[in-house]
Design a protein around this motif. Structure first.
Motif, PDB file in Angstrom:
ATOM      1  N   GLY A 116       0.793  -1.226   0.000  1.00  0.00           N
ATOM      2  CA  GLY A 116       0.000   0.000   0.000  1.00  0.00           C
ATOM      3  C   GLY A 116       0.824   1.273   0.000  1.00  0.00           C
ATOM      4  O   GLY A 116       0.358   2.310   0.486  1.00  0.00           O
ATOM      5  N   CYS A 117       2.021   1.233  -0.570  1.00  0.00           N
ATOM      6  CA  CYS A 117       2.896   2.418  -0.584  1.00  0.00           C
ATOM      7  C   CYS A 117       2.610   3.269  -1.817  1.00  0.00           C
ATOM      8  O   CYS A 117       2.412   2.746  -2.915  1.00  0.00           O
ATOM      9  N   ASP A 118       2.629   4.593  -1.648  1.00  0.00           N
ATOM     10  CA  ASP A 118       2.365   5.492  -2.774  1.00  0.00           C
ATOM     11  C   ASP A 118       3.356   6.646  -2.843  1.00  0.00           C
ATOM     12  O   ASP A 118       3.154   7.600  -3.587  1.00  0.00           O
ATOM     13  N   LYS A 119       4.423   6.563  -2.072  1.00  0.00           N
ATOM     14  CA  LYS A 119       5.416   7.647  -2.065  1.00  0.00           C
ATOM     15  C   LYS A 119       6.767   7.192  -2.618  1.00  0.00           C
ATOM     16  O   LYS A 119       7.769   7.874  -2.459  1.00  0.00           O
ATOM     17  N   ILE A 120       6.776   6.025  -3.269  1.00  0.00           N
ATOM     18  CA  ILE A 120       8.020   5.454  -3.786  1.00  0.00           C
ATOM     19  C   ILE A 120       8.039   5.557  -5.303  1.00  0.00           C
ATOM     20  O   ILE A 120       7.112   5.112  -5.984  1.00  0.00           O
ATOM     21  N   SER A 121       9.111   6.136  -5.836  1.00  0.00           N
ATOM     22  CA  SER A 121       9.323   6.211  -7.284  1.00  0.00           C
ATOM     23  C   SER A 121      10.401   5.194  -7.661  1.00  0.00           C
ATOM     24  O   SER A 121      11.503   5.226  -7.104  1.00  0.00           O
ATOM     25  N   LEU A 122      10.089   4.312  -8.602  1.00  0.00           N
ATOM     26  CA  LEU A 122      11.062   3.317  -9.057  1.00  0.00           C
ATOM     27  C   LEU A 122      11.836   3.854 -10.258  1.00  0.00           C
ATOM     28  O   LEU A 122      11.252   4.444 -11.173  1.00  0.00           O
ATOM     29  N   LEU A 123      13.141   3.624 -10.245  1.00  0.00           N
ATOM     30  CA  LEU A 123      14.001   4.118 -11.318  1.00  0.00           C
ATOM     31  C   LEU A 123      14.957   3.013 -11.733  1.00  0.00           C
ATOM     32  O   LEU A 123      15.720   2.505 -10.904  1.00  0.00           O
ATOM     33  N   LYS A 124      14.910   2.612 -13.010  1.00  0.00           N
ATOM     34  CA  LYS A 124      15.864   1.634 -13.536  1.00  0.00           C
ATOM     35  C   LYS A 124      17.095   2.386 -14.026  1.00  0.00           C
ATOM     36  O   LYS A 124      17.021   3.145 -14.997  1.00  0.00           O
ATOM     37  N   ALA A 125      18.220   2.188 -13.344  1.00  0.00           N
ATOM     38  CA  ALA A 125      19.435   2.930 -13.684  1.00  0.00           C
ATOM     39  C   ALA A 125      20.651   2.229 -13.097  1.00  0.00           C
ATOM     40  O   ALA A 125      20.553   1.468 -12.135  1.00  0.00           O
ATOM     41  N   GLU A 126      21.804   2.520 -13.683  1.00  0.00           N
ATOM     42  CA  GLU A 126      23.063   1.948 -13.196  1.00  0.00           C
ATOM     43  C   GLU A 126      23.617   2.728 -12.008  1.00  0.00           C
ATOM     44  O   GLU A 126      24.388   2.192 -11.214  1.00  0.00           O
ATOM     45  N   THR A 127      23.245   3.995 -11.921  1.00  0.00           N
ATOM     46  CA  THR A 127      23.752   4.817 -10.830  1.00  0.00           C
ATOM     47  C   THR A 127      22.649   5.773 -10.372  1.00  0.00           C
ATOM     48  O   THR A 127      21.494   5.606 -10.745  1.00  0.00           O
ATOM     49  N   ILE A 128      23.009   6.784  -9.587  1.00  0.00           N
ATOM     50  CA  ILE A 128      22.021   7.675  -8.982  1.00  0.00           C
ATOM     51  C   ILE A 128      21.900   8.965  -9.776  1.00  0.00           C
ATOM     52  O   ILE A 128      22.899   9.570 -10.163  1.00  0.00           O
ATOM     53  N   THR A 129      20.664   9.374 -10.003  1.00  0.00           N
ATOM     54  CA  THR A 129      20.406  10.623 -10.712  1.00  0.00           C
ATOM     55  C   THR A 129      20.825  11.811  -9.865  1.00  0.00           C
ATOM     56  O   THR A 129      20.614  11.844  -8.659  1.00  0.00           O
ATOM     57  N   GLU A 130      21.414  12.805 -10.513  1.00  0.00           N
ATOM     58  CA  GLU A 130      21.813  14.024  -9.799  1.00  0.00           C
ATOM     59  C   GLU A 130      20.588  14.814  -9.348  1.00  0.00           C
ATOM     60  O   GLU A 130      19.507  14.698  -9.906  1.00  0.00           O
ATOM     61  N   GLY A 131      20.809  15.647  -8.330  1.00  0.00           N
ATOM     62  CA  GLY A 131      19.830  16.640  -7.951  1.00  0.00           C
ATOM     63  C   GLY A 131      18.691  16.158  -7.092  1.00  0.00           C
ATOM     64  O   GLY A 131      17.721  16.893  -6.887  1.00  0.00           O
ATOM     65  N   LEU A 132      18.774  14.926  -6.552  1.00  0.00           N
ATOM     66  CA  LEU A 132      17.675  14.442  -5.723  1.00  0.00           C
ATOM     67  C   LEU A 132      17.677  15.083  -4.337  1.00  0.00           C
ATOM     68  O   LEU A 132      16.651  15.219  -3.705  1.00  0.00           O
ATOM     69  N   MET A 133      18.852  15.449  -3.847  1.00  0.00           N
ATOM     70  CA  MET A 133      19.015  16.110  -2.550  1.00  0.00           C
ATOM     71  C   MET A 133      18.402  15.299  -1.406  1.00  0.00           C
ATOM     72  O   MET A 133      17.580  15.769  -0.644  1.00  0.00           O
ATOM     73  N   ALA A 134      18.803  14.040  -1.344  1.00  0.00           N
ATOM     74  CA  ALA A 134      18.296  13.142  -0.313  1.00  0.00           C
ATOM     75  C   ALA A 134      18.875  13.492   1.053  1.00  0.00           C
ATOM     76  O   ALA A 134      20.024  13.914   1.175  1.00  0.00           O
ATOM     77  N   GLY A 135      18.057  13.264   2.083  1.00  0.00           N
ATOM     78  CA  GLY A 135      18.525  13.419   3.456  1.00  0.00           C
ATOM     79  C   GLY A 135      19.005  12.114   4.042  1.00  0.00           C
ATOM     80  O   GLY A 135      19.762  12.086   5.016  1.00  0.00           O
ATOM     81  N   ILE A 136      18.539  10.984   3.440  1.00  0.00           N
ATOM     82  CA  ILE A 136      18.981   9.653   3.859  1.00  0.00           C
ATOM     83  C   ILE A 136      19.240   8.821   2.603  1.00  0.00           C
ATOM     84  O   ILE A 136      18.405   8.755   1.700  1.00  0.00           O
TER      85      ILE A 136
END
Length: 276
Positions: free
Chosen positions: A189-209
């Motif tokens: 029942g999760c609705d706040k998760i975005s799935l991304l198929k990629a080899e590495t991490i996209t720039e500019g996400l500005m994650a806190g964790i």
């Protein structure tokens, strides 16, 4: 999606742990243990035969190889998948219960998560997933954007949302993992998760964790991208690393100006909590 299935005969648990770590480092995405036997799986498109042969040669291993096609992995896992309860560190209080759909819910656990693992990592049976979940129990997720790098089954992303994260980006390069994570996210029942198929991490996400339960080589190779995707002061959890590789990962993190806060261990595996 065809996968190779490799079968090894390894009588010692330590031998299995070491082989799992080395195969994980070169892209293997699933493992099954049955007595002295270890089965290892990798998408036929992703295997590096030179690196694989090097591991086999160094460890003098004998194995069999076969190709398996996509099939009903629910039925495969029903026969042997047992629920896992992970406690708050140092307590007898159940924090997370991980189970399949055919198990009863654990009413005592704070979070009960349904997982159909297919061939992806993230059932809680493996020491690194166990370590990540324990460490997550000590973090404040409310208001934090989260990256789950190497999401596998999606279980860490699911837990991050349940812990209060308003936005989670779950990343994996493997089609099977993306499909599996999508199913598990929906089931919980999760609705706040975005799935991304990629080899590495996209720039500019500005994650806190940042959650990275993946492997030593990928973590080191992607450190530059990891740093660019995290805000100053972000907390990072790194696992999928064996204890004997601790000096290597510590040196790489320190050279990247990432401050190590804590190291913890389970069996032959390591988790590092760090800050940028």
């Amino acid at each position: 999606m065809e996968h190779y299935e490799f079968v090894f005969e390894l009588p010692g648990n330590e031998q299995k742990e070491i082989l799992i770590a080395r195969l994980n480092n070169i892209g293997f995405t699933g493992f099954e243990e049955d007595g002295a036997q270890l089965k290892a799986f990798i998408n036929t498109l992703y295997i590096n035969e030179l690196e694989f042969d090097n591991i086999i040669s160094i460890n003098q291993l004998k194995y069999s190889r076969s190709i398996i096609k996509e099939k009903n992995w629910n039925a495969e896992w029903e026969s042997g998948f047992e629920p896992v309860t992970i406690f708050y560190p140092g307590t007898t209080t159940p924090f997370v219960n991980l189970r399949a759909f055919f198990h009863e819910k654990n009413r005592e656990a704070v979070y009960d998560i349904e997982v159909t693992p297919k061939m992806s990592f993230g059932t809680g049976h493996h020491a690194t997933t166990h370590l990540m979940i324990e460490e997550m129990s000590q973090l404040e997720f409310a208001g934090q954007q989260v990256i789950d790098f190497g999401t596998g089954t999606g279980v860490l992303a699911i837990l991050a949302e349940k812990l209060g994260a308003p936005a989670v980006t779950a990343i994996d390069h493997d089609d099977w993992s993306i499909e599996n994570a999508k199913e598990n996210i929906s089931k919980n029942g999760c609705d706040k998760i975005s799935l991304l198929k990629a080899e590495t991490i996209t720039e500019g996400l500005m994650a806190g964790i940042l959650l990275a339960n993946i492997n030593l080589n990928i973590i080191i190779a992607c450190l530059h991208d990891i740093i660019k995707a995290c805000r100053p002061g972000a907390t990072m959890l790194f696992s999928g690393i064996m204890k004997h590789d601790e000096p290597v990962i510590k040196r790489s993190l320190e050279e990247s100006s990432i401050k190590i806060v804590e190291c913890r261990y389970r069996n032959e595996w390591l988790i590092i909590r760090a800050k940028i």
